[in-house]
Write a protein that holds these residues in place. Structure first.
Motif, short mmCIF file in Angstrom:
data_model
loop_
_atom_site.label_atom_id
_atom_site.label_comp_id
_atom_site.label_asym_id
_atom_site.label_seq_id
_atom_site.Cartn_x
_atom_site.Cartn_y
_atom_site.Cartn_z
N LEU A 62 0.82 -1.21 0.00
CA LEU A 62 0.00 0.00 0.00
C LEU A 62 0.86 1.26 0.00
CD1 LEU A 62 -2.79 -1.04 2.54
CD2 LEU A 62 -2.98 -0.86 0.04
N GLU A 63 1.98 1.24 0.70
CA GLU A 63 2.80 2.45 0.80
C GLU A 63 3.41 2.85 -0.54
OE1 GLU A 63 5.92 1.83 3.58
OE2 GLU A 63 6.59 -0.05 2.69
N SER A 64 3.37 1.93 -1.54
CA SER A 64 3.90 2.30 -2.85
C SER A 64 3.08 3.41 -3.49
CB SER A 64 3.95 1.08 -3.78
OG SER A 64 2.64 0.61 -4.07
N LEU A 65 1.83 3.57 -3.07
CA LEU A 65 0.99 4.65 -3.58
C LEU A 65 1.49 6.02 -3.12
CD1 LEU A 65 -2.60 3.21 -3.14
CD2 LEU A 65 -1.57 3.93 -5.29
N LEU A 66 2.34 6.04 -2.10
CA LEU A 66 2.81 7.30 -1.54
C LEU A 66 4.20 7.66 -2.04
CD1 LEU A 66 1.81 6.54 2.14
CD2 LEU A 66 0.50 7.85 0.48
N ASP A 67 4.80 6.79 -2.86
CA ASP A 67 6.21 6.98 -3.20
C ASP A 67 6.44 7.79 -4.46
OD1 ASP A 67 6.88 5.50 -1.03
OD2 ASP A 67 7.10 3.62 -2.13
N ASP A 68 5.42 7.91 -5.33
CA ASP A 68 5.65 8.56 -6.61
C ASP A 68 5.94 10.04 -6.43
OD1 ASP A 68 4.99 7.61 -9.68
OD2 ASP A 68 5.00 9.76 -9.37
N THR A 69 6.93 10.57 -7.19
CA THR A 69 7.34 11.97 -7.04
C THR A 69 6.81 12.85 -8.15
OG1 THR A 69 9.37 11.49 -8.27
CG2 THR A 69 9.47 11.37 -5.87
N HIS A 70 6.00 12.30 -9.08
CA HIS A 70 5.48 13.10 -10.18
C HIS A 70 4.00 13.35 -9.96
CE1 HIS A 70 9.07 11.22 -11.83
NE2 HIS A 70 9.14 12.26 -12.64
N ASP A 71 3.60 14.60 -10.18
CA ASP A 71 2.19 14.91 -10.02
C ASP A 71 1.36 14.19 -11.07
OD1 ASP A 71 0.19 16.64 -8.61
OD2 ASP A 71 -0.19 17.25 -10.67
N VAL A 72 1.89 14.10 -12.30
CA VAL A 72 1.20 13.34 -13.33
C VAL A 72 1.68 11.90 -13.17
CG1 VAL A 72 0.66 13.19 -15.78
CG2 VAL A 72 1.33 15.37 -14.80
N ASP A 73 1.24 11.23 -12.09
CA ASP A 73 1.86 9.96 -11.73
C ASP A 73 0.92 8.78 -11.98
OD1 ASP A 73 0.94 11.27 -8.84
OD2 ASP A 73 0.46 9.17 -9.02
N PRO A 74 1.50 7.61 -12.25
CA PRO A 74 0.70 6.42 -12.52
C PRO A 74 -0.19 6.03 -11.34
CG PRO A 74 2.98 6.08 -13.18
CD PRO A 74 2.94 7.36 -12.40
N SER A 75 0.25 6.32 -10.10
CA SER A 75 -0.54 5.91 -8.94
C SER A 75 -1.87 6.63 -8.87
CB SER A 75 0.26 6.17 -7.65
OG SER A 75 0.42 7.55 -7.43
N LYS A 76 -2.00 7.81 -9.51
CA LYS A 76 -3.24 8.55 -9.43
C LYS A 76 -4.40 7.82 -10.10
CE LYS A 76 -2.56 13.36 -8.47
NZ LYS A 76 -2.81 14.72 -8.91
N ARG A 77 -4.09 6.89 -10.98
CA ARG A 77 -5.18 6.14 -11.61
C ARG A 77 -5.90 5.28 -10.58
NH1 ARG A 77 -0.80 2.70 -15.01
NH2 ARG A 77 0.07 1.52 -13.29
N PHE A 78 -5.28 5.06 -9.41
CA PHE A 78 -5.90 4.27 -8.36
C PHE A 78 -6.39 5.14 -7.21
CE2 PHE A 78 -2.49 1.07 -9.75
CZ PHE A 78 -3.29 0.58 -10.76
N CYS A 79 -6.37 6.47 -7.35
CA CYS A 79 -6.72 7.36 -6.24
C CYS A 79 -7.81 8.34 -6.64
CB CYS A 79 -5.49 8.15 -5.78
SG CYS A 79 -4.14 7.10 -5.23
N LEU A 80 -8.58 8.78 -5.65
CA LEU A 80 -9.60 9.79 -5.89
C LEU A 80 -8.95 11.15 -6.09
CD1 LEU A 80 -12.25 8.80 -3.19
CD2 LEU A 80 -12.33 8.30 -5.61
N THR A 81 -9.53 11.95 -6.95
CA THR A 81 -9.05 13.32 -7.15
C THR A 81 -9.57 14.19 -6.02
OG1 THR A 81 -10.99 14.00 -8.42
CG2 THR A 81 -9.18 12.98 -9.64
N PRO A 82 -8.98 15.39 -5.83
CA PRO A 82 -9.48 16.29 -4.79
C PRO A 82 -10.97 16.58 -4.92
CG PRO A 82 -7.38 17.06 -5.61
CD PRO A 82 -7.78 15.92 -6.49
N GLN A 83 -11.47 16.75 -6.16
CA GLN A 83 -12.88 17.04 -6.36
C GLN A 83 -13.75 15.86 -5.91
OE1 GLN A 83 -10.52 17.41 -8.66
NE2 GLN A 83 -10.40 19.64 -8.79
N GLU A 84 -13.30 14.64 -6.22
CA GLU A 84 -14.06 13.45 -5.81
C GLU A 84 -14.07 13.30 -4.30
OE1 GLU A 84 -13.33 10.51 -9.65
OE2 GLU A 84 -11.76 10.73 -8.14
N VAL A 85 -12.95 13.62 -3.66
CA VAL A 85 -12.88 13.54 -2.20
C VAL A 85 -13.88 14.51 -1.57
CG1 VAL A 85 -11.43 13.97 -0.18
CG2 VAL A 85 -10.48 12.77 -2.16
N LYS A 86 -13.94 15.73 -2.10
CA LYS A 86 -14.82 16.75 -1.52
C LYS A 86 -16.29 16.38 -1.66
CE LYS A 86 -11.63 20.61 -2.30
NZ LYS A 86 -11.33 21.81 -3.12
N ARG A 87 -16.62 15.57 -2.66
CA ARG A 87 -18.03 15.21 -2.89
C ARG A 87 -18.51 14.09 -1.98
NH1 ARG A 87 -16.89 16.27 -8.57
NH2 ARG A 87 -16.41 14.07 -8.93
#
Length: 265
Positions: A62-87
């Motif tokens: 699970l901690e591999s989701l926290l390791d990426d250093t690029h904002d346009v990162d592959p891990s984001k495909r598995f994470c909610l965006t800020p807008q989705e979190v707020k909803r």
């Protein structure tokens, strides 16, 4: 399953896998997983975890989701965006995994204490930094001091990051500035002014093009042009000419120019 927000779930740690987390979510009847470590956090849904398994990431920790250093990162495909979190409704219950273990909290509890999209404590180091989080571009104090107000959108930053050089150009105070972005942390980049390097590269490219055009014209006129290295002893005809080639005080060799051969009468 109804559990109080502070009751621990069956233990799950950051070193456990995506597959382990999905098993916990099904067992507890929960739809969301929150991962947090240090100054980084992610929130993802059960569907995104299933997608991660389909893409061969089931055994990733699970901690591999926290390791990426690029904002346009592959891990984001598995994470909610800020807008989705707020909803998400404040009452939604979430399985939270931290360094010390796991527990169940409501979104209200998570949003009040979460490090999701927060800036790190070292944000105001005396280096120019740019952050892209929650669809917002932020420049730290040193960056504003060096570059002033930069008008750039998230899309422009992402476009720059997709390019191999990570460069973007903006105009301020009637001057074009080219910035190189070097990733430091998720969504945070070191800014380096490479405008002078770009101008030097353009200057070199121009004179290289001018030199090729000049040589092409001479050869069209029958002049024989030959390049000689720095260790060569250039030779030419009595009517020819040898030019010494120097760029910014650096000796690069010679070029010999022999005039067209005269046709026998």
């Amino acid at each position: 399953m109804s559990l109080p927000s502070d009751e621990s779930s069956e233990n799950l740690f950051l070193q456990d896998t995506f597959q382990d987390a999905l098993r916990h979510l099904f067992f507890l009847g929960l739809e969301y997983l929150h991962i947090e470590k240090g100054m980084e956090a992610r929130l993802l849904s059960k569907e995104q975890l299933i997608s991660s398994l389909e893409r061969g990431c089931g055994e990733h920790p699970l901690e591999s989701l926290l390791d990426d250093t690029h904002d346009v990162d592959p891990s984001k495909r598995f994470c909610l965006t800020p807008q989705e979190v707020k909803r998400l409704a404040p009452s939604i219950r979430v399985l939270c995994v931290e360094e010390k273990g796991s527990r169940i909290l409501s979104m209200l509890d998570i949003q009040s204490t979460s490090l999701l999209f927060a800036l790190p404590t070292w944000w105001e180091v005396p280096l120019p930094l740019l952050s892209v989080r929650e669809d917002t571009i932020r420049i730290n104090r040193k960056g504003k001091e060096l570059f002033g107000d930069i008008s750039i959108s998230r899309k422009e930053v992402e476009r720059a990051l997709r390019e191999s050089e990570h460069l973007f150009t903006f105009r301020a105070s009637n001057r074009e500035t080219t910035i190189l972005l070097s990733p430091l942390d998720r969504g945070i980049y070191l800014m380096e002014d490479v405008s002078s390097d770009m101008r030097a590269a353009e200057d070199i490219a121009f004179w290289a093009a001018a030199g090729k055009s000049f040589v092409a014209r001479l050869e069209e006129q029958g002049v024989h042009v030959r390049r000689w290295g720095t260790d060569d002893a250039p030779q030419t005809s009595p009517e020819g000419e040898v030019l010494t080639c120097v760029w910014e005080d650096r000796f690069l060799g010679y070029v010999s120019l022999d005039p067209p051969a005269e046709n026998p009468s």
